[in-house]
Design an enzyme around this catalytic site. Structure first.
Site, PDB file in Angstrom:
ATOM      1  N   ASP A  69       0.230  -1.425   0.425  1.00 41.38           N
ATOM      2  CA  ASP A  69       0.032   0.084   0.051  1.00 41.38           C
ATOM      3  C   ASP A  69       0.708   1.031   0.371  1.00 41.38           C
ATOM      4  O   ASP A  69       1.707   1.257   0.860  1.00 41.38           O
ATOM      5  CB  ASP A  69      -0.848   0.423   0.922  1.00 41.38           C
ATOM      6  N   HIS A 218       3.108  -1.887   3.675  1.00 44.26           N
ATOM      7  CA  HIS A 218       3.214  -0.766   3.750  1.00 44.26           C
ATOM      8  C   HIS A 218       4.564   0.366   3.330  1.00 44.26           C
ATOM      9  O   HIS A 218       5.861  -0.661   4.160  1.00 44.26           O
ATOM     10  CB  HIS A 218       2.577   0.095   4.779  1.00 44.26           C
TER      11      HIS A 218
END
Length: 260
Positions: A69, A218
């Site tokens: 992400d 992430h």
């Protein structure tokens, strides 16, 4: 009485003109297993199946799917891309509008090096309080932004901001031709001011790993960037293969094989 009728008529008109999201809001979550098997998601499974969404490869094969992400950049994505290229591992990067605006060259590099760009919406809103038209605009605006800076002109996979969803958001995304992709392996890695070291990231991944895992990382995490090479190399030694979301989606479209 007259005032009440007027208010009800006004509300009815508002709902007709501006259809609201009426589905119950869920936050993605699951019960982790410690025996290297996919986590259990209970009643979520029926909802995902109904709308062709997925969170894991349930074939039982030792295949893994790396997803990142990317809401903003902390300087670690180039290193991550270097490692993926070195190890010949495909990944999917779910980006926002802010990321595309601020890092167009990185988005272009992702596509040029064979990775998938996924739709994480333009402004990262909560889909569950939006109507279909507003969600569509968020998704279309992001798709257009990606197409302007790279050769990927269509975004098939969507990951809802904050992992929040409803039956309506799943239904509407399906009607818009998009596929929801959740995850079966993740940990708290997004707080840039409280990173715990590469060993922590490595251990979290290795203790949760299971066949068919869709791994959510992430890219703002320095821990992830530092641990990634060792994670990939050690998982390969354990017999895992890293595959693309396209491979998984295609396999789900093929008819099931039955023994004669």
């Amino acid at each position: 009485m007259k005032r009440t009728i007027t208010l009800l008529l006004s509300l009815a008109f508002f709902l007709c003109v501006f259809p609201m999201n009426t589905g119950y809001a869920y936050g993605w979550g699951y019960q982790k297993n410690s025996n290297h098997t996919p986590p259990q998601i209970g009643s979520y499974q029926e909802v995902l199946d109904k709308y062709n969404a997925f969170y894991v490869d349930d074939s039982g094969d030792k295949k893994l799917y790396l997803t990142f992400d990317n809401g903003y950049e902390q300087g670690f994505t180039p290193e991550i891309l270097d490692i993926l290229k070195q190890e010949e591992v495909p990944a999917a990067f779910f980006v926002t509008g802010y990321y595309v605006e601020s890092e167009p060259e990185l988005v272009k590099r992702m596509v040029d090096e064979g990775h998938i760009i996924g739709n994480h919406s333009y402004h990262h809103p909560d889909f569950t309080v939006m109507d279909k038209e507003a969600i569509n605009k968020e998704l279309q605006d992001l798709e257009q932004a990606v197409a302007e800076v790279s050769d990927q002109d269509e975004l098939i996979y969507v990951r809802p901001p904050r992992g929040t969803f409803s039956t309506d958001t799943l239904k509407w995304s399906t009607e818009l031709g998009l596929v929801h992709v959740f995850w079966s392996l993740a940990f708290k890695d997004w707080e840039t001011n409280s990173q715990k070291g590469a060993d922590y990231a490595y251990d979290e991944i290795m203790k949760q790993i299971h066949p068919g895992a869709i791994i959510l990382l992430h890219a703002v995490s320095s821990d992830n960037a530092t641990a990634l090479e060792k994670v990939i190399q050690d998982l390969k030694k354990e017999g895992y293969q890293f595959k693309s979301l396209d491979d998984l989606w295609l396999s789900k479209q093929l008819p099931k094989q039955f023994p004669y």
